[in-house]
Design an enzyme around this catalytic site. Structure first.
Site, PDB file in Angstrom:
ATOM      1  N   GLY A  60      65.130  43.771  21.671  1.00 24.41           N
ATOM      2  CA  GLY A  60      63.922  44.568  21.683  1.00 24.41           C
ATOM      3  C   GLY A  60      62.729  43.841  21.115  1.00 24.41           C
ATOM      4  O   GLY A  60      62.691  42.618  21.061  1.00 24.41           O
ATOM      5  N   SER A  61      61.797  44.656  20.673  1.00 27.48           N
ATOM      6  CA  SER A  61      60.519  44.110  20.234  1.00 27.48           C
ATOM      7  C   SER A  61      60.007  44.885  19.036  1.00 27.48           C
ATOM      8  O   SER A  61      60.695  45.739  18.486  1.00 27.48           O
ATOM      9  CB  SER A  61      59.515  44.218  21.387  1.00 27.48           C
ATOM     10  N   GLY A  62      58.768  44.620  18.701  1.00 29.23           N
ATOM     11  CA  GLY A  62      58.121  45.279  17.580  1.00 29.23           C
ATOM     12  C   GLY A  62      57.843  46.744  17.814  1.00 29.23           C
ATOM     13  O   GLY A  62      57.410  47.449  16.892  1.00 29.23           O
TER      14      GLY A  62
END
Length: 143
Positions: A60-62
Site C-alpha cells: 500500500g501507500s501513505g
C-alpha cells in the site's frame, strides 16, 4: 506466550486469520464492511472484522492509515495486526483511531518463526505489553 515488538499498543482477543498475500488497506479493503475487495487477492471476500490478522507484510501507500482508521472507528477493522515486516502506515492508522475515536487496535511485529507458530493457533489474546497468548477457540468472545 510470545513477546512481540509493539508498533501500536492495545489489547485484543480473536480468532487468527493468516493472509496468504500482502494486502493494501487502501483499495484492497472495504472499511464499510471489513471485507477484502482486491480482485487479485487470494482471500477476496474474507471479512477481517474482529479477527487477529497475520500478514507477513502489507502492500500500500501513505493513504492506508485513513482506511484503517475508518474501519477501526466503524468496528469493521481487524482486532489486531501481526506482521513480520513493520509498517509505519498501519501503526499510524491505529494511532489515528485511538486518538480521534478512542479505539485501540494493536499493531505488532514478530519473527518469522513466531509468525508461523501463531498462524497455527485457532485464536489469541494480546496484552498492552505486546504479549501474545494462544487461547482455545471456544473461549473467544467470552467475558
Amino acid at each position: 506466550m510470545i513477546a512481540a515488538r509493539i508498533l501500536h499498543a492495545g489489547t485484543a482477543t480473536g480468532s487468527i486469520l493468516r493472509l496468504d498475500a500482502p494486502l493494501s488497506f487502501w483499495g484492497g479493503f472495504e472499511p464499510l464492511t471489513g471485507k477484502i475487495v482486491d480482485a487479485h487477492h487470494p482471500q477476496r471476500g474474507i471479512n477481517l472484522a474482529g479477527r487477529i490478522v497475520l500478514m507477513a507484510q502489507s502492500r500500500g501507500s501513505g493513504t492506508a492509515p485513513g482506511a484503517l482508521a475508518e474501519a477501526i472507528r466503524r468496528g469493521t477493522g481487524p482486532a489486531a495486526l501481526i506482521m513480520i515486516e513493520p509498517d509505519v502506515n498501519l501503526a499510524i492508522g491505529a494511532e489515528v483511531a485511538a486518538t480521534l475515536y478512542g479505539r485501540a487496535m494493536p499493531v505488532l511485529t514478530v519473527s518469522p518463526n513466531d509468525f508461523a507458530l501463531i498462524a497455527a493457533w485457532p485464536a489469541a489474546s494480546i496484552g498492552d505489553d505486546g504479549i501474545i497468548n494462544q487461547i482455545p477457540l471456544p473461549l473467544v468472545g467470552r467475558g
